[in-house]
Design a protein around this motif. Structure first.
Motif, PDB file in Angstrom:
ATOM      1  N   ASP A  49       0.829  -1.213   0.000  1.00 15.06           N
ATOM      2  CA  ASP A  49       0.000   0.000   0.000  1.00 15.06           C
ATOM      3  C   ASP A  49       0.862   1.261   0.000  1.00 15.06           C
ATOM      4  O   ASP A  49       0.574   2.225  -0.724  1.00 15.06           O
ATOM      5  CB  ASP A  49      -0.928  -0.003   1.218  1.00 15.06           C
ATOM      6  CG  ASP A  49      -2.012  -1.066   1.125  1.00 15.06           C
ATOM      7  OD1 ASP A  49      -2.263  -1.566   0.001  1.00 15.06           O
ATOM      8  OD2 ASP A  49      -2.591  -1.412   2.170  1.00 15.06           O
ATOM      9  N   THR A  50       1.914   1.266   0.821  1.00 11.13           N
ATOM     10  CA  THR A  50       2.799   2.436   0.882  1.00 11.13           C
ATOM     11  C   THR A  50       3.495   2.655  -0.454  1.00 11.13           C
ATOM     12  O   THR A  50       3.611   3.787  -0.943  1.00 11.13           O
ATOM     13  CB  THR A  50       3.847   2.258   1.998  1.00 11.13           C
ATOM     14  OG1 THR A  50       3.181   2.165   3.253  1.00 11.13           O
ATOM     15  CG2 THR A  50       4.817   3.422   2.045  1.00 11.13           C
ATOM     16  N   THR A  51       3.962   1.572  -1.056  1.00 10.94           N
ATOM     17  CA  THR A  51       4.641   1.677  -2.350  1.00 10.94           C
ATOM     18  C   THR A  51       3.709   2.213  -3.423  1.00 10.94           C
ATOM     19  O   THR A  51       4.074   3.118  -4.199  1.00 10.94           O
ATOM     20  CB  THR A  51       5.190   0.300  -2.776  1.00 10.94           C
ATOM     21  OG1 THR A  51       6.157  -0.136  -1.814  1.00 10.94           O
ATOM     22  CG2 THR A  51       5.826   0.360  -4.150  1.00 10.94           C
ATOM     23  N   LEU A  52       2.503   1.686  -3.492  1.00 14.75           N
ATOM     24  CA  LEU A  52       1.566   2.137  -4.520  1.00 14.75           C
ATOM     25  C   LEU A  52       1.117   3.581  -4.282  1.00 14.75           C
ATOM     26  O   LEU A  52       0.864   4.327  -5.240  1.00 14.75           O
ATOM     27  CB  LEU A  52       0.358   1.204  -4.577  1.00 14.75           C
ATOM     28  CG  LEU A  52       0.664  -0.216  -5.085  1.00 14.75           C
ATOM     29  CD1 LEU A  52      -0.578  -1.087  -5.036  1.00 14.75           C
ATOM     30  CD2 LEU A  52       1.244  -0.169  -6.498  1.00 14.75           C
ATOM     31  N   ALA A  53       1.065   3.986  -3.032  1.00 10.92           N
ATOM     32  CA  ALA A  53       0.737   5.386  -2.736  1.00 10.92           C
ATOM     33  C   ALA A  53       1.833   6.311  -3.266  1.00 10.92           C
ATOM     34  O   ALA A  53       1.541   7.388  -3.821  1.00 10.92           O
ATOM     35  CB  ALA A  53       0.552   5.573  -1.234  1.00 10.92           C
ATOM     36  N   GLN A  54       3.091   5.901  -3.101  1.00  9.83           N
ATOM     37  CA  GLN A  54       4.199   6.679  -3.666  1.00  9.83           C
ATOM     38  C   GLN A  54       4.079   6.770  -5.185  1.00  9.83           C
ATOM     39  O   GLN A  54       4.274   7.839  -5.778  1.00  9.83           O
ATOM     40  CB  GLN A  54       5.537   6.024  -3.324  1.00  9.83           C
ATOM     41  CG  GLN A  54       5.933   5.987  -1.874  1.00  9.83           C
ATOM     42  CD  GLN A  54       7.240   5.223  -1.711  1.00  9.83           C
ATOM     43  OE1 GLN A  54       8.306   5.677  -2.135  1.00  9.83           O
ATOM     44  NE2 GLN A  54       7.174   4.038  -1.118  1.00  9.83           N
ATOM     45  N   ALA A  55       3.774   5.634  -5.813  1.00  9.30           N
ATOM     46  CA  ALA A  55       3.683   5.608  -7.270  1.00  9.30           C
ATOM     47  C   ALA A  55       2.550   6.502  -7.773  1.00  9.30           C
ATOM     48  O   ALA A  55       2.706   7.230  -8.772  1.00  9.30           O
ATOM     49  CB  ALA A  55       3.483   4.175  -7.748  1.00  9.30           C
ATOM     50  N   ARG A  56       1.409   6.461  -7.089  1.00 11.01           N
ATOM     51  CA  ARG A  56       0.282   7.321  -7.496  1.00 11.01           C
ATOM     52  C   ARG A  56       0.658   8.794  -7.381  1.00 11.01           C
ATOM     53  O   ARG A  56       0.295   9.611  -8.236  1.00 11.01           O
ATOM     54  CB  ARG A  56      -0.952   7.021  -6.625  1.00 11.01           C
ATOM     55  CG  ARG A  56      -1.727   5.787  -7.062  1.00 11.01           C
ATOM     56  CD  ARG A  56      -3.066   5.700  -6.370  1.00 11.01           C
ATOM     57  NE  ARG A  56      -2.912   5.444  -4.946  1.00 11.01           N
ATOM     58  CZ  ARG A  56      -2.820   4.232  -4.404  1.00 11.01           C
ATOM     59  NH1 ARG A  56      -2.879   3.158  -5.176  1.00 11.01           N
ATOM     60  NH2 ARG A  56      -2.699   4.082  -3.098  1.00 11.01           N
ATOM     61  N   GLU A  57       1.412   9.119  -6.337  1.00 14.67           N
ATOM     62  CA  GLU A  57       1.839  10.513  -6.162  1.00 14.67           C
ATOM     63  C   GLU A  57       2.735  10.953  -7.316  1.00 14.67           C
ATOM     64  O   GLU A  57       2.626  12.084  -7.813  1.00 14.67           O
ATOM     65  CB  GLU A  57       2.588  10.664  -4.834  1.00 14.67           C
ATOM     66  CG  GLU A  57       3.033  12.091  -4.559  1.00 14.67           C
ATOM     67  CD  GLU A  57       3.824  12.225  -3.263  1.00 14.67           C
ATOM     68  OE1 GLU A  57       4.448  13.279  -3.080  1.00 14.67           O
ATOM     69  OE2 GLU A  57       3.817  11.280  -2.455  1.00 14.67           O
ATOM     70  N   VAL A  58       3.624  10.067  -7.765  1.00 14.24           N
ATOM     71  CA  VAL A  58       4.491  10.395  -8.900  1.00 14.24           C
ATOM     72  C   VAL A  58       3.652  10.624 -10.158  1.00 14.24           C
ATOM     73  O   VAL A  58       3.881  11.599 -10.895  1.00 14.24           O
ATOM     74  CB  VAL A  58       5.525   9.273  -9.141  1.00 14.24           C
ATOM     75  CG1 VAL A  58       6.301   9.521 -10.440  1.00 14.24           C
ATOM     76  CG2 VAL A  58       6.480   9.172  -7.965  1.00 14.24           C
ATOM     77  N   ASP A  59       2.691   9.756 -10.402  1.00 17.40           N
ATOM     78  CA  ASP A  59       1.830   9.934 -11.577  1.00 17.40           C
ATOM     79  C   ASP A  59       1.070  11.256 -11.501  1.00 17.40           C
ATOM     80  O   ASP A  59       0.902  11.954 -12.515  1.00 17.40           O
ATOM     81  CB  ASP A  59       0.856   8.768 -11.704  1.00 17.40           C
ATOM     82  CG  ASP A  59       1.525   7.477 -12.167  1.00 17.40           C
ATOM     83  OD1 ASP A  59       2.577   7.555 -12.836  1.00 17.40           O
ATOM     84  OD2 ASP A  59       0.993   6.388 -11.840  1.00 17.40           O
ATOM     85  N   GLU A  60       0.626  11.604 -10.314  1.00 18.29           N
ATOM     86  CA  GLU A  60      -0.105  12.873 -10.133  1.00 18.29           C
ATOM     87  C   GLU A  60       0.823  14.068 -10.344  1.00 18.29           C
ATOM     88  O   GLU A  60       0.428  15.061 -10.970  1.00 18.29           O
ATOM     89  CB  GLU A  60      -0.717  12.917  -8.729  1.00 18.29           C
ATOM     90  CG  GLU A  60      -1.875  11.937  -8.546  1.00 18.29           C
ATOM     91  CD  GLU A  60      -2.266  11.746  -7.086  1.00 18.29           C
ATOM     92  OE1 GLU A  60      -1.631  12.385  -6.214  1.00 18.29           O
ATOM     93  OE2 GLU A  60      -3.175  10.928  -6.810  1.00 18.29           O
ATOM     94  N   ARG A  61       2.050  13.980  -9.843  1.00 19.50           N
ATOM     95  CA  ARG A  61       3.018  15.078 -10.018  1.00 19.50           C
ATOM     96  C   ARG A  61       3.351  15.253 -11.497  1.00 19.50           C
ATOM     97  O   ARG A  61       3.451  16.375 -11.996  1.00 19.50           O
ATOM     98  CB  ARG A  61       4.289  14.799  -9.205  1.00 19.50           C
ATOM     99  CG  ARG A  61       4.090  14.916  -7.702  1.00 19.50           C
ATOM    100  CD  ARG A  61       5.268  14.321  -6.939  1.00 19.50           C
ATOM    101  NE  ARG A  61       6.497  15.076  -7.125  1.00 19.50           N
ATOM    102  CZ  ARG A  61       7.693  14.682  -6.669  1.00 19.50           C
ATOM    103  NH1 ARG A  61       7.804  13.523  -6.019  1.00 19.50           N
ATOM    104  NH2 ARG A  61       8.765  15.425  -6.867  1.00 19.50           N
ATOM    105  N   ARG A  62       3.508  14.141 -12.200  1.00 16.32           N
ATOM    106  CA  ARG A  62       3.812  14.240 -13.627  1.00 16.32           C
ATOM    107  C   ARG A  62       2.614  14.831 -14.379  1.00 16.32           C
ATOM    108  O   ARG A  62       2.776  15.677 -15.275  1.00 16.32           O
ATOM    109  CB  ARG A  62       4.175  12.866 -14.182  1.00 16.32           C
ATOM    110  CG  ARG A  62       4.633  12.929 -15.642  1.00 16.32           C
ATOM    111  CD  ARG A  62       5.068  11.575 -16.151  1.00 16.32           C
ATOM    112  NE  ARG A  62       6.276  11.092 -15.523  1.00 16.32           N
ATOM    113  CZ  ARG A  62       7.491  11.549 -15.778  1.00 16.32           C
ATOM    114  NH1 ARG A  62       7.659  12.546 -16.631  1.00 16.32           N
ATOM    115  NH2 ARG A  62       8.543  11.037 -15.177  1.00 16.32           N
TER     116      ARG A  62
END
Length: 494
Positions: A49-62
């Motif tokens: 869950d923590t890893t996927l939350a990080q990944a979603r944040e990167v997609d949102e930042r991009r």
């Protein structure tokens, strides 16, 4: 699309172009971890869950238009010696079991800032003391090439994760060879930057004048890209070098040794190496010559004393650094039932919390620093350190880089050396000189011996990190042409 076999550079480009997302890449690697880590045991902590939350944040930042750099969205495995505010940090020790730091290490923060997605924390020899990951309080990691063999150490979990395609990148620390040696025996690339070129703030200290964070990757370019992300001056680290980061990515892309003077260290030219390791090294030197390098034999007479000096200096610094684990502030506390003094609780905690190798080194270091023995042991070792530095200085007046095997042997069987500290220490025979002096050094795969990977070490002057990458990339490119693909692709299926 088989995302787990892509290089970090390729994944970064796919994510940037919108062909895939950081979430999809993270999920692919988390699935790979779930499938194979029961055998490899590279990770101590993974939180999907923590890893996927990080990944979603990167997609949102991009999506918001933020410029994140070439590795944004790329997953990374993080050695459990770097503090992480959202994950436990144990340094492979029972004395820190379950500890969650209140802050991120500088390198952790830089990874996050550039959008790398931390998959989890990797296994390691306790407090980075070891060459096989067998000193971990949580059990050994296994070499993906042969699960009955070690993946090196102390950063064995990080090297195994990359070699097993659980992560395209990982972090490590190199105090006496703890990045280069595991990289060599698992068939990947591992770089020890110039000491002070990568921040130690938030790295749980083993030996403060030696500890150097660095990258693992499956390609030289990937290692250079990661090197560039987390290097640079850090005001939080008093030993940080206030100088520009060497042009490591440019050097990795250049991959050309024509006209370079390559020094073969006379004392390390296969001496003490297994026949297969010595043969692959000789072939690598011949390859460099065929690519236009000028090969020069160089004598570094004091390199043969480096191992002995290291095993006085490093334990002495460990004795001082590990005094902070006293059961009073954080971590394990044993025997605190209201009837014992603080001194008794401290003694019980350290007795149960530290493993045998850590205790051995604390005792050795405390003895070397004690009154009446300081000058004879620690002082003399520091004098040898100066002589090793002079050897490097003299050598680099004659050549641009130095080369040697990375390790004397290929990966040895789990359990073979665990009761023989001297045999274990010899795994770092060729790597330790660069630690004593702070020089840059890289290990790049240069072939197989009896079906197991062999590494070539390329040592460069202080802040000459780009030279190591330039030579390593040239070797990598030439050997890939010879093998018709990367060495790692020949690793057995798990």
């Amino acid at each position: 699309m088989d995302l787990v076999t892509k290089s970090a550079a390729e994944l970064g480009e796919l994510i940037a172009s919108g062909e895939t997302s950081a979430v999809e890449v993270a999920e692919a690697h988390l699935d790979r971890i779930a499938a194979v880590d029961g055998k490899v045991r590279a990770f101590l902590h993974v939180d999907r869950d923590t890893t996927l939350a990080q990944a979603r944040e990167v997609d949102e930042r991009r999506a918001a238009g933020e410029d994140l750099g070439p590795l944004a969205g790329v997953p990374i495995a993080h050695k459990d010696v770097f503090t992480t505010r959202d994950m436990p940090t144990t340094a492979g020790s029972k004395i820190l079991d379950g500890w969650r730091p209140p802050y991120d290490a500088t390198i952790t923060a830089r990874l996050r800032a550039k959008g790398l997605v931390i998959l989890g924390k990797t296994n390691m020899d306790e407090f980075a003391m070891g060459s096989s990951t067998e000193n971990s309080a949580f059990g050994p990691s296994h070499n993906p090439w042969d699960l009955a063999r070690v993946p090196g150490g102390s950063s064995g979990g990080s090297s195994a994760a990359v070699a097993a395609y659980q992560a395209p990148l990982s972090t490590g620390t190199d105090t006496g060879g703890s990045i280069r040696q595991p990289a060599a025996v698992t068939g990947i690339v591992g770089m020890k930057p110039t000491y002070g070129g990568s921040s130690r703030y938030g790295v749980i200290a083993f030996a403060s004048s030696l500890d150097t964070p660095g990258p693992f990757a499956r390609t030289v370019l990937d290692a250079a890209l990661l090197h560039e992300v987390f290097s640079g001056h850090d005001a939080m680290d008093s030993t940080s070098v206030d100088a520009p980061v060497p042009p490591v990515v440019e050097a990795a892309r250049r991959a050309d040794v024509n006209g370079l003077r390559v020094g073969v260290v006379k004392q390390f030219a296969g001496e003490g190496a297994e026949p297969g390791v010595a043969a692959r090294f000789e072939e690598a030197v011949e390859l460099l010559e065929s690519l236009g390098a000028k090969i020069v034999e160089v004598s570094c007479p004091h390199f043969t004393y480096a191992l002995s000096a290291y095993y006085l200096i490093a334990p002495s610094e460990a004795s001082s650094n590990l005094a902070r684990f006293d059961a009073m502030r954080y971590g394990l506390r044993v025997g605190d039932d209201g009837t014992r003094s603080a001194e008794e609780v401290m003694a019980l905690t350290r007795a149960q919390g530290f493993g045998p190798e850590v205790k051995r080194r604390i005792m050795l270091g405390t003895y070397a620093l004690s009154s009446g023995y300081y000058d004879a042991y620690y002082g003399k070792a520091q004098q040898v350190r100066t002589l090793v530095k002079r050897d490097f200085d003299t050598a680099f007046e004659q050549v641009d880089v130095l080369v040697s095997p990375t390790t004397p042997t290929t990966a040895f069987p789990i359990g073979e050396r665990v009761d023989d500290p001297m045999a274990m220490y010899l795994a770092d025979l060729y790597t330790i000189p660069a630690n004593l002096t702070g020089n840059a050094a890289i290990s790049v795969p240069c072939g197989l011996a009896d079906g197991l990977p062999v590494g070539l070490q390329v040592m460069a002057p202080v802040l000459g990190d780009d030279r190591s990458y330039r030579v390593a990339a040239a070797v990598e490119r030439a050997l890939e042409d010879r093998w018709s693909g990367p060495l790692l692709a020949k690793a057995p299926e798990l």
